[in-house]
Design an enzyme around this catalytic site. Structure first.
Site, PDB file in Angstrom:
ATOM      1  N   TYR A 111      -3.937  -0.608   9.949  1.00  0.00           N
ATOM      2  CA  TYR A 111      -3.665  -0.826   8.516  1.00  0.00           C
ATOM      3  C   TYR A 111      -2.239  -0.359   8.180  1.00  0.00           C
ATOM      4  CZ  TYR A 111      -4.640  -0.866   3.454  1.00  0.00           C
ATOM      5  OH  TYR A 111      -4.624  -1.117   2.102  1.00  0.00           O
TER       6      TYR A 111
ATOM      7  N   SER B  25       0.861  -1.199   0.000  1.00  0.00           N
ATOM      8  CA  SER B  25       0.000   0.000   0.000  1.00  0.00           C
ATOM      9  C   SER B  25       0.885   1.232   0.000  1.00  0.00           C
ATOM     10  CB  SER B  25      -0.843  -0.034   1.279  1.00  0.00           C
ATOM     11  OG  SER B  25      -1.439   1.217   1.555  1.00  0.00           O
TER      12      SER B  25
HETATM   13  P1  NAP Z   1     -11.792  -5.208  -1.481  1.00  0.00           P
HETATM   14  O1  NAP Z   1     -12.558  -5.021  -2.748  1.00  0.00           O
HETATM   15  O2  NAP Z   1     -12.405  -4.875  -0.170  1.00  0.00           O
HETATM   16  O3  NAP Z   1     -11.209  -6.698  -1.457  1.00  0.00           O
HETATM   17  C1  NAP Z   1     -10.605  -7.245  -0.315  1.00  0.00           C
HETATM   18  C2  NAP Z   1     -10.578  -8.743  -0.490  1.00  0.00           C
HETATM   19  O4  NAP Z   1     -10.001  -9.359   0.672  1.00  0.00           O
HETATM   20  C3  NAP Z   1     -11.969  -9.332  -0.645  1.00  0.00           C
HETATM   21  O5  NAP Z   1     -11.900 -10.419  -1.515  1.00  0.00           O
HETATM   22  C4  NAP Z   1     -12.269  -9.788   0.764  1.00  0.00           C
HETATM   23  O6  NAP Z   1     -13.283 -10.762   0.847  1.00  0.00           O
HETATM   24  C5  NAP Z   1     -10.921 -10.338   1.150  1.00  0.00           C
HETATM   25  N1  NAP Z   1     -10.817 -10.537   2.585  1.00  0.00           N
HETATM   26  C6  NAP Z   1     -10.864  -9.595   3.546  1.00  0.00           C
HETATM   27  N2  NAP Z   1     -10.799 -10.194   4.758  1.00  0.00           N
HETATM   28  C7  NAP Z   1     -10.717 -11.523   4.546  1.00  0.00           C
HETATM   29  C8  NAP Z   1     -10.630 -12.667   5.391  1.00  0.00           C
HETATM   30  N3  NAP Z   1     -10.636 -12.553   6.727  1.00  0.00           N
HETATM   31  N4  NAP Z   1     -10.545 -13.889   4.817  1.00  0.00           N
HETATM   32  C9  NAP Z   1     -10.560 -14.016   3.476  1.00  0.00           C
HETATM   33  N5  NAP Z   1     -10.644 -12.988   2.621  1.00  0.00           N
HETATM   34  C10 NAP Z   1     -10.724 -11.754   3.167  1.00  0.00           C
HETATM   35  O7  NAP Z   1     -10.511  -4.309  -1.530  1.00  0.00           O
HETATM   36  P2  NAP Z   1      -9.285  -4.176  -2.544  1.00  0.00           P
HETATM   37  O8  NAP Z   1      -9.030  -2.740  -2.623  1.00  0.00           O
HETATM   38  O9  NAP Z   1      -9.456  -4.987  -3.763  1.00  0.00           O
HETATM   39  O10 NAP Z   1      -8.138  -4.812  -1.631  1.00  0.00           O
HETATM   40  C11 NAP Z   1      -7.251  -5.820  -2.045  1.00  0.00           C
HETATM   41  C12 NAP Z   1      -5.891  -5.569  -1.419  1.00  0.00           C
HETATM   42  O11 NAP Z   1      -5.357  -4.348  -1.945  1.00  0.00           O
HETATM   43  C13 NAP Z   1      -5.928  -5.401   0.095  1.00  0.00           C
HETATM   44  O12 NAP Z   1      -4.805  -6.043   0.675  1.00  0.00           O
HETATM   45  C14 NAP Z   1      -5.835  -3.896   0.266  1.00  0.00           C
HETATM   46  O13 NAP Z   1      -5.303  -3.544   1.503  1.00  0.00           O
HETATM   47  C15 NAP Z   1      -4.915  -3.558  -0.877  1.00  0.00           C
HETATM   48  N6  NAP Z   1      -4.892  -2.157  -1.292  1.00  0.00           N
HETATM   49  C16 NAP Z   1      -6.023  -1.548  -1.755  1.00  0.00           C
HETATM   50  C17 NAP Z   1      -5.938  -0.223  -2.148  1.00  0.00           C
HETATM   51  C18 NAP Z   1      -7.129   0.530  -2.672  1.00  0.00           C
HETATM   52  O14 NAP Z   1      -7.012   1.745  -2.905  1.00  0.00           O
HETATM   53  N7  NAP Z   1      -8.261  -0.093  -2.919  1.00  0.00           N
HETATM   54  C19 NAP Z   1      -4.742   0.474  -2.059  1.00  0.00           C
HETATM   55  C20 NAP Z   1      -3.618  -0.188  -1.582  1.00  0.00           C
HETATM   56  C21 NAP Z   1      -3.705  -1.500  -1.203  1.00  0.00           C
HETATM   57  P3  NAP Z   1     -14.802 -10.288   1.137  1.00  0.00           P
HETATM   58  O15 NAP Z   1     -15.334  -9.719  -0.145  1.00  0.00           O
HETATM   59  O16 NAP Z   1     -15.448 -11.568   1.539  1.00  0.00           O
HETATM   60  O17 NAP Z   1     -14.757  -9.284   2.232  1.00  0.00           O
END
Ligand code: NAP
Length: 251
Positions: A156, A143
């Site tokens: 986080y 991140s």
């Molecule tokens: P998202 O759409 O909320 O996806 C998060 C994913 O992680 C979902 O598939 C979620 O499943 C899964 N997850 C969360 N807790 C879990 C658990 N206890 N067991 C199994 N699966 C779990 O968000 P995203 O933005 O795509 O995030 C993906 C990654 O990118 C994360 O590590 C996040 O920190 C990172 N990231 C995101 C951004 C951003 O701007 N969006 C920026 C930097 C880094 P559910 O759908 O069942 O909750």
């Protein structure tokens, strides 16, 4: 063979049902990989995307916040016929509150999923790769808060800063053993994770005006970096945290 060809390789992608995980799973499949999707929600759309790309999709249900889930996930992936080639640690969660009010529960929930489970997934996957004598690639999703402090997201920031640290540590331990460990650091991406930020008009405008590219990232913007770090093109890349951020960190 093309530098970016993943034919004959298997990729385990956590949190594959939505957002960045779904886009990375599809990107890897389009480059030739078969996919093991890991998550606690149904992965119907991702399975359909991957199959439409002509690749196999295996779904493994797991709540990665639970102790012991990591070894079980890798065991099930191998039992389903997957090979320990590529691991994308994408699943993650976030809790927002002022540090003065932040609860122990919100601390543990984020650290357990975003850091502890990632370390033990890396461990279980690396053990399998070494036992199978396969060249392997691990990609952690870091991140901007692996580099910066952020506000109102203390667990986080701790988890993502720690994730950058263990990415480098594991690269040091495993680079000479045929396992590349690297990370992608997405900028601000339009996913569920950032829905609260995007619906706050003032925060949204502040973020947008700081991004040199002039737009939020789309999940698909992460796929190219994932294919690179999963493929032979990155064989000499170890311990890197690759920003895919529209220039945010350059600002
Ligand atoms: P998202 O759409 O909320 O996806 C998060 C994913 O992680 C979902 O598939 C979620 O499943 C899964 N997850 C969360 N807790 C879990 C658990 N206890 N067991 C199994 N699966 C779990 O968000 P995203 O933005 O795509 O995030 C993906 C990654 O990118 C994360 O590590 C996040 O920190 C990172 N990231 C995101 C951004 C951003 O701007 N969006 C920026 C930097 C880094 P559910 O759908 O069942 O909750």
């Amino acid at each position: 063979m093309s530098l970016f060809d993943l034919s004959g390789r298997w990729a385990v992608v956590t949190g594959a049902n939505t957002g960045i995980g779904r886009a990375i799973a599809l990107g890897l499949a389009e480059a030739g990989a078969d996919i093991v999707g890991v998550g606690r929600s149904a992965m119907t759309e991702t399975a359909a995307d991957v199959k439409a790309a002509g690749r196999r999709f295996v779904a493994i249900a797991a709540d990665l916040s639970q102790a012991g889930s990591a070894a079980a996930v890798i065991g099930k992936a191998l039992a389903a016929g997957a090979l320990p080639d590529i691991l994308v640690n994408n699943a993650g969660t976030i809790r927002r509150a002022d540090s003065l009010d932040f609860t122990e529960e919100d601390w543990d929930a984020v650290l357990d999923t975003n850091l502890k489970s990632v370390f033990f997934l890396c461990q279980a996957f690396a053990r399998a790769a070494l036992a199978a004598e396969r060249r392997a690639k691990i990609i952690n999703i870091a991140s901007m808060l692996s580099f910066q402090g952020g506000v109102r997201v203390p667990s986080y920031t701790a988890a993502k800063s720690g994730l950058a640290g263990i990415t480098r540590l594991l690269a040091n331990e495993w680079a000479a053993r045929g396992i590349n460990v690297n990370a992608i650091a997405p900028g601000y991406v339009e996913t569920n994770n950032t829905a609260a930020l995007r619906s706050d008009v003032e925060r949204n405008a502040d973020i947008l005006k700081r991004i040199p590219a002039g737009r939020w990232a789309r999940p698909e913007d992460m796929a190219g970096a994932a294919v690179f770090l999963a493929s032979p093109a990155s064989d000499y890349v170890h311990g890197a945290i690759l920003p895919v951020d529209g220039g945010w960190l350059a600002r």
